[in-house]
Design an enzyme around this catalytic site. Structure first.
Site, short mmCIF file in Angstrom:
data_model
loop_
_atom_site.label_atom_id
_atom_site.label_comp_id
_atom_site.label_asym_id
_atom_site.label_seq_id
_atom_site.Cartn_x
_atom_site.Cartn_y
_atom_site.Cartn_z
N HIS A 319 -14.96 -38.30 -44.41
CA HIS A 319 -14.16 -37.32 -43.68
C HIS A 319 -12.97 -38.02 -43.08
O HIS A 319 -13.08 -39.16 -42.63
CB HIS A 319 -15.00 -36.66 -42.57
CG HIS A 319 -14.37 -35.39 -42.06
ND1 HIS A 319 -13.40 -35.40 -41.10
CD2 HIS A 319 -14.57 -34.12 -42.43
CE1 HIS A 319 -13.02 -34.15 -40.88
NE2 HIS A 319 -13.70 -33.35 -41.68
N ASP A 376 -20.53 -30.34 -45.84
CA ASP A 376 -20.71 -29.78 -47.19
C ASP A 376 -21.92 -30.36 -47.90
O ASP A 376 -22.43 -29.76 -48.84
CB ASP A 376 -19.45 -30.01 -48.03
CG ASP A 376 -18.27 -29.27 -47.45
OD1 ASP A 376 -18.46 -28.14 -46.99
OD2 ASP A 376 -17.16 -29.83 -47.44
N1 ACO Z 1 -17.36 -41.41 -52.35
C1 ACO Z 1 -17.03 -42.72 -52.62
N2 ACO Z 1 -16.03 -43.38 -52.01
C2 ACO Z 1 -15.30 -42.70 -51.11
C3 ACO Z 1 -15.58 -41.35 -50.76
C4 ACO Z 1 -16.66 -40.73 -51.43
N3 ACO Z 1 -16.98 -39.44 -51.14
N4 ACO Z 1 -14.70 -40.93 -49.82
C5 ACO Z 1 -13.89 -41.96 -49.57
N5 ACO Z 1 -14.24 -43.04 -50.34
C6 ACO Z 1 -13.65 -44.38 -50.31
C7 ACO Z 1 -12.30 -44.40 -51.02
O1 ACO Z 1 -12.44 -44.72 -52.39
C8 ACO Z 1 -11.58 -45.46 -50.23
O2 ACO Z 1 -12.09 -46.72 -50.66
P1 ACO Z 1 -11.11 -48.02 -50.74
O3 ACO Z 1 -10.73 -48.28 -49.30
O4 ACO Z 1 -11.94 -49.09 -51.35
O5 ACO Z 1 -9.95 -47.60 -51.58
C9 ACO Z 1 -12.07 -45.27 -48.80
O6 ACO Z 1 -13.38 -44.68 -48.94
C10 ACO Z 1 -11.18 -44.36 -47.95
O7 ACO Z 1 -10.99 -43.12 -48.64
P2 ACO Z 1 -9.73 -42.15 -48.46
O8 ACO Z 1 -9.63 -41.26 -49.64
O9 ACO Z 1 -8.53 -43.00 -48.14
O10 ACO Z 1 -10.11 -41.34 -47.15
P3 ACO Z 1 -9.48 -39.98 -46.67
O11 ACO Z 1 -9.70 -39.93 -45.21
O12 ACO Z 1 -8.08 -39.84 -47.16
O13 ACO Z 1 -10.35 -38.86 -47.42
C11 ACO Z 1 -11.98 -37.23 -47.93
C12 ACO Z 1 -11.31 -38.08 -46.82
C13 ACO Z 1 -10.91 -36.48 -48.75
C14 ACO Z 1 -12.89 -36.20 -47.28
C15 ACO Z 1 -12.77 -38.18 -48.87
O14 ACO Z 1 -13.75 -38.88 -48.12
C16 ACO Z 1 -13.42 -37.45 -50.04
O15 ACO Z 1 -12.79 -37.25 -51.07
N6 ACO Z 1 -14.74 -37.03 -49.90
C17 ACO Z 1 -15.41 -36.28 -50.92
C18 ACO Z 1 -15.01 -34.80 -50.84
C19 ACO Z 1 -15.60 -34.09 -49.64
O16 ACO Z 1 -16.79 -34.20 -49.35
N7 ACO Z 1 -14.75 -33.32 -48.95
C20 ACO Z 1 -15.17 -32.50 -47.82
C21 ACO Z 1 -14.52 -32.96 -46.56
S1 ACO Z 1 -15.17 -32.08 -45.20
C22 ACO Z 1 -14.41 -30.59 -45.23
O17 ACO Z 1 -13.32 -30.39 -45.68
C23 ACO Z 1 -15.18 -29.50 -44.71
#
Ligand code: ACO
Length: 430
Positions: A319, A376
């Site tokens: 998140h 979620d």
């Molecule tokens: N699975 C594996 N790795 C992940 C995940 C994941 N779900 N989420 C983030 N990471 C990793 C990224 O690859 C990144 O790794 P790195 O530093 O080695 O490159 C690091 O964690 C940071 O990730 P970002 O994408 O920069 O984080 P951001 O804050 O921009 O994204 C988000 C947040 C979009 C929610 C992301 O965690 C994601 O895509 N999660 C899966 C989708 C999801 O569950 N969304 C619902 C959000 S809650 C809502 O809207 C109600």
């Protein structure tokens, strides 16, 4: 330096050693902000913050999140208290009016929403014109935009009564539009709202009833909607009701900032919510659990999620704001445990989910990146047990979140200093 004020931040331009001072505005809770509204005028530079990771786009008194502590409050009240002790309608009233309703206020609000839950026959025809294969979110976004043509196409933004009516109208009609969108995707007749049923019960009724309002008849009798099902869905609505400046709420505020009709702004919020990085994740979680198929495959998918050369992500993890457990996920996890027996939750999906959860919570990759299960991750299993089909999951999120969008619209409108949202850019072209 000694002449600088203490409630300011100093910026030194190392190109010419010029010193600039910007005011710090303190929040009632949480981080203060630097007021950079005059930055460009004073210094000739913009700020660059792609994805708004360090930008407060507005002042708001609706919802407070402490992402480090895993804390969420609506109008100052903790989410766990709201989800366990109050109904969704009480929470709606709180978000709109800043206080919880008394008995009379709640009754009036409830009755008003019941009576406003019907939609126009012409709007029904619009929904009917979609192909049966249409995703409910596509129908929902379009029909909410269309609603602007049926109500106050020329809404007087300064007429308090008209504006309040608009707010109640959209909250009341969203479940009907969502239920119609769902039934359209199944190619089955629409069921009109039943004003004798509560907000949440009525939605389940519109999804499940047979023409004539009859409920399913089995060898054991008529399948009435269970109180526990109403409570579970009501809790899900409450947990989704608001979440400060998330992507869809920001879209709603930005569209409203142009003076567009509130229903069109909400329709844009619905489109923004559909994406799998936002509200669409609840649908993706179940699809992913089904794809994984068995606990034996979990390790393989965890390895994929950790592989920097693979874009596979564990849906329902991570998140932007919560760097600790998502407090909404905590409430849902407890609810899931309570419902396990009574609602016959899918044991295979739960086993897979539980193995993913335990590995992720102890794995260095997820711990170091603060990747905890989000709301979620748990909502899909519960919605499946409520016999709600996967394509409807994000529409359920819309129903819950609609009141949050409306509260932000009202707040935006009440702020005499609000401006059109118009960011700048770092030009990299020819
Ligand atoms: N699975 C594996 N790795 C992940 C995940 C994941 N779900 N989420 C983030 N990471 C990793 C990224 O690859 C990144 O790794 P790195 O530093 O080695 O490159 C690091 O964690 C940071 O990730 P970002 O994408 O920069 O984080 P951001 O804050 O921009 O994204 C988000 C947040 C979009 C929610 C992301 O965690 C994601 O895509 N999660 C899966 C989708 C999801 O569950 N969304 C619902 C959000 S809650 C809502 O809207 C109600």
């Amino acid at each position: 330096m000694s002449t600088l004020q203490t409630n300011t931040m100093t910026l030194i331009d190392n190109r010419d050693s010029k010193v600039y001072e910007f005011k710090i505005l303190d929040a009632t809770r949480g981080p203060s902000v630097i007021d950079i509204a005059t930055l460009y005028k004073d210094t000739g530079v913009f700020t660059y913050d792609s994805g708004y990771t360090a930008t407060a786009s507005c002042k708001s008194s609706i919802t407070y999140i402490d992402g480090e502590k895993g804390e969420l409050r609506y109008r100052g009240i903790d989410i766990n208290t709201l989800a366990t002790k109050y109904t969704y309608l009480e929470v709606c009233y709180l978000l709109l009016h800043s206080v919880l309703p008394n008995k009379k206020e709640l009754l009036d609000f409830d009755l008003e929403l019941r009576h406003r839950s019907f939609i126009e026959e012409d709007l029904k025809r619009l929904i009917n014109a979609f192909p049966d294969s249409a995703h409910p979110m596509s129908i929902l976004s379009s029909s909410v935009a269309a609603l602007a043509s049926f109500h106050y196409e020329h809404l007087d933004m300064n007429n308090e009564k008209e504006y309040a009516e608009m707010a109640h109208r959209i909250i009341a009609k969203i479940p009907t539009l969502a239920a119609f969108a769902y039934r359209k995707s199944l190619g089955i007749p629409f069921i009109y709202p039943d004003i004798d049923r509560s907000f949440t019960e009525n939605f389940l009724y519109m999804l499940r009833a047979y023409p004539g309002g009859k409920m399913k008849r089995t060898a054991d009798g008529i399948e009435e909607i269970k109180a526990i099902e109403i409570k579970a869905l009501d809790t899900i609505f409450t947990l989704h009701a608001d979440h400060e400046q998330n992507a869809s709420t920001t879209v709603v505020r930005n569209v409203a900032s142009t003076g567009a009709h509130p229903f069109v702004a909400i329709s844009s919020g619905i489109s923004a919510l559909w994406g799998r990085a936002h509200g669409g994740a609840n649908e993706s979680v179940i699809m992913q659990l089904e794809m994984i198929g068995s606990v034996d495959n979990v390790d393989k998918y965890i390895a994929k999620a950790k592989d920097p050369n693979d874009d596979f992500r564990l849906m329902g993890f991570g998140h932007r704001v919560y760097k600790n457990f998502d407090p909404r996920a905590k409430v849902l996890k407890d609810l899931q445990d309570q419902l396990k027996e009574e609602l016959h939750l899918d044991s295979n999906l739960m086993e897979i989910a539980s193995k993913i959860e335990s590995i992720a919570l102890s794995d260095e990759y997820f711990i170091s990146r603060n990747l905890y299960p989000n709301i979620d991750f748990y909502s899909g299993v519960i919605l499946t047990a409520l016999k709600i089909d996967r394509p409807m999951f994000t529409a359920i999120f819309v129903i819950g979140r609609c009141v949050g969008w409306v509260a932000h619209l009202l707040e935006f409108k009440a702020d005499a200093k609000s401006k059109i949202a118009r960011p700048r850019q770092l030009y990299t072209g020819k």
